[in-house]
Enzyme design. Sequence first.
Site, PDB file in Angstrom:
ATOM      1  N   ASP A  96       0.733  -1.301  -0.091  1.00  0.00           N
ATOM      2  CA  ASP A  96      -0.038   0.181   0.072  1.00  0.00           C
ATOM      3  C   ASP A  96       0.895   1.159   0.032  1.00  0.00           C
ATOM      4  O   ASP A  96       1.903   1.224   0.444  1.00  0.00           O
ATOM      5  CB  ASP A  96      -0.985  -0.022   1.030  1.00  0.00           C
ATOM      6  CG  ASP A  96      -0.298  -0.044   2.552  1.00  0.00           C
ATOM      7  OD1 ASP A  96       0.793  -0.877   2.603  1.00  0.00           O
ATOM      8  OD2 ASP A  96      -0.736   0.642   3.334  1.00  0.00           O
ATOM      9  N   GLU A 161       0.177  -1.425   5.642  1.00  0.00           N
ATOM     10  CA  GLU A 161       1.289  -0.986   6.233  1.00  0.00           C
ATOM     11  C   GLU A 161       1.099   0.544   6.805  1.00  0.00           C
ATOM     12  O   GLU A 161       1.709   0.845   7.894  1.00  0.00           O
ATOM     13  CB  GLU A 161       2.656  -1.209   5.737  1.00  0.00           C
ATOM     14  CG  GLU A 161       3.721  -1.084   6.565  1.00  0.00           C
ATOM     15  CD  GLU A 161       4.400   0.424   6.712  1.00  0.00           C
ATOM     16  OE1 GLU A 161       4.924   0.719   7.651  1.00  0.00           O
ATOM     17  OE2 GLU A 161       3.717   1.161   5.732  1.00  0.00           O
TER      18      GLU A 161
END
Length: 407
Positions: A96, A161
């Site tokens: 991400d 994350e």
Amino acid sequence: MVGSEKAIDWVGNSRDDMTRFLCDLVKIKAVTPDGGGKGEYERALFMKKTLEEIGLKVTRYDFPDSRVPEGVRVSLTTLLEGEDKSRTFWLAAHLDTVPEGSRELWATDPYVPIVKDGKVFGRGTEDNGQGVCSSLFAIKAIKVLGIKPKMNLGVAFISDEEFGSKYGVIPLLEKGVFKAPDIALVPDYGSPDGSLIETAEKSILWLKITTKGKQVHGSTPEQGLNARRVAMKLALEMDTMLHSKYPAKDSLFNPAASTFEPTKSEANVENVNTVPGLDVQFFDCRILPQYLLDEVMSQIESVRAKLQKETGATITVEAIQREQNANPTPTDSPIVQKLRNALKELRGLDGQTMGIGGGTVGAYFRRRGIHTAVWSTLDDVAHQPNEYCKIENLVNDAKVFVHMATS
Ligand SMILES: [Zn+2]
């Protein structure tokens, strides 16, 4: 030439492929839903296909998240069996990204990668496209050349994350995907020459402190209870108490001591001649791992209770972020030794272990007893406009990973 050298050469010859791959990755938007995006689903499918085309077996983990169109956040792992099958050396990168921020600060479209001056520009190139790409090409080299790693080599591409890890590394650890005595390298922090090896993080404690008194006219304070005055007293007493009770220094960290900072203060009354009846303030504390946050919180509670009793105001202290960190990864751990050896042999560098103020997934691994080094070679342009990754770092970090896995 031994296997290790062959694989390192193979990576060196893959510069163009790696650049192309990073560009393809950046084109697939993967903005975290916490930043208003649709998540990393599409990117995860692309990675799964890429790994399978190399001939690697992929395990897919779906964690439900109703905020994204597909309803799940996807993480992937793949593994190559090593000479020692009892443990795994993991390379753990995240898929991400944060949003691009203000568009006008970008010289070019953040989702149209530009290759210029030996760099690739675009959102997520450095954070964490570089780590994804270097990890991928490291395992690819070893697989393609049919080399057996020293211990199992695992690569994990992890979702979520950038905001909390609730749909990523936390449930993966709960499932036992990674477990001691596995070791891990998280390529998500580093220095421009690659000499810094992050082996420790401070605990994080963010506090929201609400003080309620009684609002009255500025000319008749005796009829009210000034929340601001109580809040200032509280902040000062907390500040003094925390610094005197938790004075330890650890030279692994920079700064070496715990930090306790009064930071944000919310706006209260709009005019000068009103005594505020409500005050909301915040503390950002970064505390050495040797201190327990439970203990710190109980000391804060004593100050809160005392001030409340003395003043008659209603005071609440809420921990809005709280991460108790595990002890640092020992500097003689195999993960640190492997990395130091690779840096010495490939770059002639002496790796320096260090601690930071907190915030990477390394903390989650360490809490489970998995020795973890957070390392890569980067200029630290993560989350910034015109984020870039140096192609040289992309290639050279993959060489380090190959070295670590094969020697
Ligand atoms: Zn990152």
